[in-house]
Design a protein around this motif. Structure first.
Motif, PDB file in Angstrom:
ATOM      1  N   ARG A 169       0.856  -1.181   0.000  1.00  0.00           N
ATOM      2  CA  ARG A 169       0.000   0.000   0.000  1.00  0.00           C
ATOM      3  C   ARG A 169       0.897   1.238   0.000  1.00  0.00           C
ATOM      4  O   ARG A 169       2.019   1.202   0.491  1.00  0.00           O
ATOM      5  N   PHE A 170       0.372   2.340  -0.527  1.00  0.00           N
ATOM      6  CA  PHE A 170       1.119   3.587  -0.616  1.00  0.00           C
ATOM      7  C   PHE A 170       0.347   4.672   0.122  1.00  0.00           C
ATOM      8  O   PHE A 170      -0.768   5.020  -0.265  1.00  0.00           O
ATOM      9  N   ASP A 171       0.941   5.187   1.198  1.00  0.00           N
ATOM     10  CA  ASP A 171       0.292   6.167   2.068  1.00  0.00           C
ATOM     11  C   ASP A 171       1.026   7.502   2.026  1.00  0.00           C
ATOM     12  O   ASP A 171       2.180   7.580   1.595  1.00  0.00           O
ATOM     13  N   ILE A 172       0.347   8.526   2.521  1.00  0.00           N
ATOM     14  CA  ILE A 172       0.963   9.837   2.732  1.00  0.00           C
ATOM     15  C   ILE A 172       0.735  10.230   4.188  1.00  0.00           C
ATOM     16  O   ILE A 172      -0.368  10.073   4.719  1.00  0.00           O
ATOM     17  N   ILE A 173       1.778  10.734   4.817  1.00  0.00           N
ATOM     18  CA  ILE A 173       1.642  11.404   6.106  1.00  0.00           C
ATOM     19  C   ILE A 173       1.883  12.878   5.830  1.00  0.00           C
ATOM     20  O   ILE A 173       2.930  13.251   5.284  1.00  0.00           O
ATOM     21  N   ALA A 174       0.897  13.702   6.162  1.00  0.00           N
ATOM     22  CA  ALA A 174       0.969  15.138   5.892  1.00  0.00           C
ATOM     23  C   ALA A 174       1.076  15.893   7.210  1.00  0.00           C
ATOM     24  O   ALA A 174       0.298  15.662   8.134  1.00  0.00           O
ATOM     25  N   ILE A 175       2.054  16.810   7.264  1.00  0.00           N
ATOM     26  CA  ILE A 175       2.293  17.583   8.479  1.00  0.00           C
ATOM     27  C   ILE A 175       2.213  19.063   8.130  1.00  0.00           C
ATOM     28  O   ILE A 175       2.939  19.548   7.266  1.00  0.00           O
ATOM     29  N   LEU A 176       1.325  19.774   8.812  1.00  0.00           N
ATOM     30  CA  LEU A 176       1.250  21.219   8.684  1.00  0.00           C
ATOM     31  C   LEU A 176       1.934  21.789   9.915  1.00  0.00           C
ATOM     32  O   LEU A 176       1.408  21.739  11.024  1.00  0.00           O
ATOM     33  N   GLU A 177       3.145  22.307   9.737  1.00  0.00           N
ATOM     34  CA  GLU A 177       3.999  22.694  10.860  1.00  0.00           C
ATOM     35  C   GLU A 177       3.387  23.784  11.723  1.00  0.00           C
ATOM     36  O   GLU A 177       3.612  23.821  12.932  1.00  0.00           O
ATOM     37  N   SER A 178       2.586  24.663  11.135  1.00  0.00           N
ATOM     38  CA  SER A 178       1.984  25.749  11.912  1.00  0.00           C
ATOM     39  C   SER A 178       0.952  25.238  12.906  1.00  0.00           C
ATOM     40  O   SER A 178       0.580  25.946  13.834  1.00  0.00           O
ATOM     41  N   ASP A 179       0.498  24.030  12.738  1.00  0.00           N
ATOM     42  CA  ASP A 179      -0.529  23.469  13.612  1.00  0.00           C
ATOM     43  C   ASP A 179      -0.116  22.116  14.175  1.00  0.00           C
ATOM     44  O   ASP A 179      -0.936  21.306  14.560  1.00  0.00           O
ATOM     45  N   PHE A 180       1.190  21.838  14.181  1.00  0.00           N
ATOM     46  CA  PHE A 180       1.691  20.555  14.674  1.00  0.00           C
ATOM     47  C   PHE A 180       1.548  20.503  16.192  1.00  0.00           C
ATOM     48  O   PHE A 180       1.780  21.504  16.849  1.00  0.00           O
ATOM     49  N   PRO A 181       1.182  19.407  16.820  1.00  0.00           N
ATOM     50  CA  PRO A 181       0.913  18.083  16.256  1.00  0.00           C
ATOM     51  C   PRO A 181      -0.533  17.876  15.844  1.00  0.00           C
ATOM     52  O   PRO A 181      -0.898  16.806  15.407  1.00  0.00           O
ATOM     53  N   ASN A 182      -1.354  18.906  15.990  1.00  0.00           N
ATOM     54  CA  ASN A 182      -2.771  18.746  15.670  1.00  0.00           C
ATOM     55  C   ASN A 182      -3.030  18.535  14.190  1.00  0.00           C
ATOM     56  O   ASN A 182      -4.072  18.037  13.812  1.00  0.00           O
ATOM     57  N   ARG A 183      -2.094  18.917  13.348  1.00  0.00           N
ATOM     58  CA  ARG A 183      -2.301  18.789  11.910  1.00  0.00           C
ATOM     59  C   ARG A 183      -1.352  17.758  11.314  1.00  0.00           C
ATOM     60  O   ARG A 183      -0.596  18.028  10.409  1.00  0.00           O
ATOM     61  N   LEU A 184      -1.367  16.587  11.875  1.00  0.00           N
ATOM     62  CA  LEU A 184      -0.653  15.459  11.305  1.00  0.00           C
ATOM     63  C   LEU A 184      -1.729  14.493  10.828  1.00  0.00           C
ATOM     64  O   LEU A 184      -2.530  14.011  11.644  1.00  0.00           O
ATOM     65  N   LYS A 185      -1.782  14.264   9.534  1.00  0.00           N
ATOM     66  CA  LYS A 185      -2.806  13.388   8.968  1.00  0.00           C
ATOM     67  C   LYS A 185      -2.168  12.225   8.254  1.00  0.00           C
ATOM     68  O   LYS A 185      -1.143  12.386   7.586  1.00  0.00           O
ATOM     69  N   HIS A 186      -2.784  11.075   8.382  1.00  0.00           N
ATOM     70  CA  HIS A 186      -2.323   9.852   7.729  1.00  0.00           C
ATOM     71  C   HIS A 186      -3.380   9.468   6.691  1.00  0.00           C
ATOM     72  O   HIS A 186      -4.518   9.171   7.029  1.00  0.00           O
ATOM     73  N   PHE A 187      -2.965   9.477   5.429  1.00  0.00           N
ATOM     74  CA  PHE A 187      -3.849   9.116   4.323  1.00  0.00           C
ATOM     75  C   PHE A 187      -3.465   7.718   3.851  1.00  0.00           C
ATOM     76  O   PHE A 187      -2.405   7.536   3.240  1.00  0.00           O
ATOM     77  N   GLU A 188      -4.309   6.736   4.155  1.00  0.00           N
ATOM     78  CA  GLU A 188      -4.047   5.370   3.728  1.00  0.00           C
ATOM     79  C   GLU A 188      -4.445   5.185   2.268  1.00  0.00           C
ATOM     80  O   GLU A 188      -5.431   5.756   1.805  1.00  0.00           O
ATOM     81  N   ALA A 189      -3.651   4.385   1.553  1.00  0.00           N
ATOM     82  CA  ALA A 189      -3.918   4.098   0.135  1.00  0.00           C
ATOM     83  C   ALA A 189      -4.128   5.396  -0.636  1.00  0.00           C
ATOM     84  O   ALA A 189      -5.073   5.542  -1.395  1.00  0.00           O
ATOM     85  N   ALA A 190      -3.222   6.344  -0.445  1.00  0.00           N
ATOM     86  CA  ALA A 190      -3.359   7.681  -1.010  1.00  0.00           C
ATOM     87  C   ALA A 190      -3.056   7.744  -2.512  1.00  0.00           C
ATOM     88  O   ALA A 190      -3.540   8.615  -3.210  1.00  0.00           O
ATOM     89  N   PHE A 191      -2.247   6.813  -2.992  1.00  0.00           N
ATOM     90  CA  PHE A 191      -1.927   6.797  -4.424  1.00  0.00           C
ATOM     91  C   PHE A 191      -1.584   5.403  -4.866  1.00  0.00           C
ATOM     92  O   PHE A 191      -1.534   4.476  -4.091  1.00  0.00           O
TER      93      PHE A 191
END
Length: 93
Positions: A71-93
């Motif tokens: 499977r291919f995932d993405i972990i996206a981090i928005l530093e201005s809102d870390f750690p609240n803006r850490l998202k894990h997208f499963e099967a992203a591509f």
């Protein structure tokens, strides 16, 4: 998740994280941005980057004789809102 590799390289290609969960091998691309001024981190994976990750994943699976699910995932981090803006997208591509 069991992390198997971090920053795994083959030729000029790199996979940020290779993990395993049960009988599935997961290739993860980590994307981060300082803020959302120009968009969210998960929006910045180009088709070329995807292709390079696929090629590197194929090589990793060949080297490790892996023939199971992957499977291919993405972990996206928005530093201005870390750690609240850490998202894990499963099967992203």
């Amino acid at each position: 998740y069991e992390i198997i590799e971090k920053n795994w390289r083959w030729k000029r290609y790199e996979i940020d994280i290779i993990a395993r969960k049960e009988d599935e091998l997961i290739f993860v691309e980590v994307k981060s941005r300082k803020n959302e001024e120009f968009g969210y981190p998960e929006e910045f994976l180009s088709e070329d980057q995807e292709e390079r990750i696929y090629l590197a994943a194929d090589e990793y699976c060949e080297q490790e004789s892996w023939s199971g699910e992957r499977r291919f995932d993405i972990i996206a981090i928005l530093e201005s809102d870390f750690p609240n803006r850490l998202k894990h997208f499963e099967a992203a591509f």
